[in-house]
Design a protein around this motif. Structure first.
Motif, PDB file in Angstrom:
ATOM      1  N   MET A 101       0.845  -1.162   0.000  1.00 29.95           N
ATOM      2  CA  MET A 101       0.000   0.000   0.000  1.00 29.95           C
ATOM      3  C   MET A 101       0.897   1.233   0.000  1.00 29.95           C
ATOM      4  N   LEU A 102       0.569   2.197  -0.812  1.00 32.75           N
ATOM      5  CA  LEU A 102       1.322   3.437  -0.922  1.00 32.75           C
ATOM      6  C   LEU A 102       0.545   4.557  -0.256  1.00 32.75           C
ATOM      7  N   GLU A 103       1.154   5.215   0.719  1.00 32.58           N
ATOM      8  CA  GLU A 103       0.535   6.373   1.378  1.00 32.58           C
ATOM      9  C   GLU A 103       1.247   7.617   0.875  1.00 32.58           C
ATOM     10  N   THR A 104       0.567   8.414   0.070  1.00 31.21           N
ATOM     11  CA  THR A 104       1.187   9.596  -0.536  1.00 31.21           C
ATOM     12  C   THR A 104       1.106  10.819   0.363  1.00 31.21           C
ATOM     13  N   GLU A 105       0.222  10.789   1.351  1.00 27.68           N
ATOM     14  CA  GLU A 105       0.076  11.915   2.277  1.00 27.68           C
ATOM     15  C   GLU A 105       0.061  11.370   3.712  1.00 27.68           C
ATOM     16  N   PRO A 106       1.251  11.142   4.284  1.00 29.27           N
ATOM     17  CA  PRO A 106       1.329  10.476   5.592  1.00 29.27           C
ATOM     18  C   PRO A 106       1.036  11.409   6.771  1.00 29.27           C
ATOM     19  N   THR A 107      -0.194  11.871   6.876  1.00 31.32           N
ATOM     20  CA  THR A 107      -0.580  12.664   8.036  1.00 31.32           C
ATOM     21  C   THR A 107      -0.918  11.716   9.176  1.00 31.32           C
ATOM     22  N   TYR A 108      -1.029  12.240  10.379  1.00 29.10           N
ATOM     23  CA  TYR A 108      -1.337  11.411  11.539  1.00 29.10           C
ATOM     24  C   TYR A 108      -2.669  10.691  11.342  1.00 29.10           C
ATOM     25  N   THR A 109      -3.656  11.411  10.871  1.00 34.12           N
ATOM     26  CA  THR A 109      -4.982  10.828  10.653  1.00 34.12           C
ATOM     27  C   THR A 109      -4.949   9.766   9.559  1.00 34.12           C
ATOM     28  N   ASN A 110      -4.246  10.032   8.478  1.00 33.95           N
ATOM     29  CA  ASN A 110      -4.192   9.061   7.385  1.00 33.95           C
ATOM     30  C   ASN A 110      -3.486   7.771   7.798  1.00 33.95           C
ATOM     31  N   LEU A 111      -2.473   7.871   8.649  1.00 38.10           N
ATOM     32  CA  LEU A 111      -1.739   6.678   9.065  1.00 38.10           C
ATOM     33  C   LEU A 111      -2.420   5.909  10.188  1.00 38.10           C
ATOM     34  N   PHE A 112      -2.915   6.618  11.191  1.00 42.43           N
ATOM     35  CA  PHE A 112      -3.432   5.965  12.387  1.00 42.43           C
ATOM     36  C   PHE A 112      -4.955   5.876  12.429  1.00 42.43           C
ATOM     37  N   GLY A 113      -5.634   6.580  11.548  1.00 46.15           N
ATOM     38  CA  GLY A 113      -7.089   6.545  11.530  1.00 46.15           C
ATOM     39  C   GLY A 113      -7.701   7.634  12.388  1.00 46.15           C
ATOM     40  N   THR A 114      -9.012   7.633  12.455  1.00 44.52           N
ATOM     41  CA  THR A 114      -9.713   8.667  13.200  1.00 44.52           C
ATOM     42  C   THR A 114     -11.082   8.156  13.652  1.00 44.52           C
ATOM     43  N   ILE A 115     -11.654   8.869  14.567  1.00 48.78           N
ATOM     44  CA  ILE A 115     -13.030   8.633  14.971  1.00 48.78           C
ATOM     45  C   ILE A 115     -13.802   9.895  14.608  1.00 48.78           C
ATOM     46  N   GLU A 116     -14.677   9.785  13.634  1.00 45.91           N
ATOM     47  CA  GLU A 116     -15.444  10.948  13.198  1.00 45.91           C
ATOM     48  C   GLU A 116     -16.496  11.287  14.242  1.00 45.91           C
ATOM     49  N   ARG A 117     -16.647  12.567  14.502  1.00 44.10           N
ATOM     50  CA  ARG A 117     -17.627  13.042  15.471  1.00 44.10           C
ATOM     51  C   ARG A 117     -18.554  14.032  14.791  1.00 44.10           C
ATOM     52  N   SER A 118     -19.744  14.150  15.330  1.00 41.02           N
ATOM     53  CA  SER A 118     -20.699  15.128  14.803  1.00 41.02           C
ATOM     54  C   SER A 118     -21.343  15.862  15.961  1.00 41.02           C
ATOM     55  N   LEU A 119     -21.963  16.970  15.651  1.00 38.22           N
ATOM     56  CA  LEU A 119     -22.609  17.813  16.645  1.00 38.22           C
ATOM     57  C   LEU A 119     -24.112  17.575  16.588  1.00 38.22           C
ATOM     58  N   SER A 120     -24.689  17.243  17.734  1.00 37.79           N
ATOM     59  CA  SER A 120     -26.141  17.014  17.777  1.00 37.79           C
ATOM     60  C   SER A 120     -26.874  18.358  17.814  1.00 37.79           C
ATOM     61  N   ALA A 121     -28.185  18.313  17.697  1.00 39.36           N
ATOM     62  CA  ALA A 121     -29.001  19.526  17.723  1.00 39.36           C
ATOM     63  C   ALA A 121     -28.875  20.260  19.057  1.00 39.36           C
ATOM     64  N   SER A 122     -28.611  19.511  20.140  1.00 40.29           N
ATOM     65  CA  SER A 122     -28.476  20.136  21.455  1.00 40.29           C
ATOM     66  C   SER A 122     -27.057  20.638  21.724  1.00 40.29           C
ATOM     67  N   GLY A 123     -26.146  20.452  20.762  1.00 39.57           N
ATOM     68  CA  GLY A 123     -24.788  20.950  20.911  1.00 39.57           C
ATOM     69  C   GLY A 123     -23.802  19.939  21.482  1.00 39.57           C
ATOM     70  N   GLU A 124     -24.226  18.696  21.676  1.00 46.17           N
ATOM     71  CA  GLU A 124     -23.336  17.659  22.181  1.00 46.17           C
ATOM     72  C   GLU A 124     -22.536  17.044  21.040  1.00 46.17           C
ATOM     73  N   VAL A 125     -21.296  16.694  21.341  1.00 39.97           N
ATOM     74  CA  VAL A 125     -20.478  15.974  20.383  1.00 39.97           C
ATOM     75  C   VAL A 125     -20.775  14.494  20.541  1.00 39.97           C
ATOM     76  N   ILE A 126     -21.172  13.850  19.437  1.00 37.56           N
ATOM     77  CA  ILE A 126     -21.534  12.434  19.508  1.00 37.56           C
ATOM     78  C   ILE A 126     -20.735  11.638  18.476  1.00 37.56           C
ATOM     79  N   SER A 127     -20.587  10.363  18.759  1.00 34.88           N
ATOM     80  CA  SER A 127     -19.893   9.461  17.856  1.00 34.88           C
ATOM     81  C   SER A 127     -20.394   8.052  18.117  1.00 34.88           C
TER      82      SER A 127
END
Length: 85
Positions: A1-27
């Motif tokens: 596998m070739l990683e052309t943009e080795p950022t921390y997120t691209n290499l180690f992954g991430t947990i995407e979060r979103s903002l609820s209607a009440s302003g809470e961060v949820i995942s």
């Protein structure tokens, strides 16, 4: 596998979060995105050393990963700005 943009997120992954209607961060476990290290597991990961060293935290993270032999979920909490629910 070739990683052309080795950022921390691209290499180690991430947990995407979103903002609820009440302003809470949820995942959820459905928003976990694997990084190149996990996707290349059992194979080869090709990186450009110059790009790797230019990104902050990537080289120390790779050294830590190679010395422990794996990624731990507790390491995610160190850089998450908000707790996941």
């Amino acid at each position: 596998m070739l990683e052309t943009e080795p950022t921390y997120t691209n290499l180690f992954g991430t947990i995407e979060r979103s903002l609820s209607a009440s302003g809470e961060v949820i995942s959820s476990f459905l928003k976990i995105r694997a990084g190149s290290l996990l996707r290349a597991n059992g194979g080869f990961l090709v990186l450009n050393a110059d790009d790797l060293l230019l990104e902050p935290r990537v080289w120390p993270g790779l050294k830590r990963r190679s010395s422990t032999g794996g990624c731990r979920s507790s390491r995610w909490r160190a850089w998450c700005s908000a707790p996941a629910r």
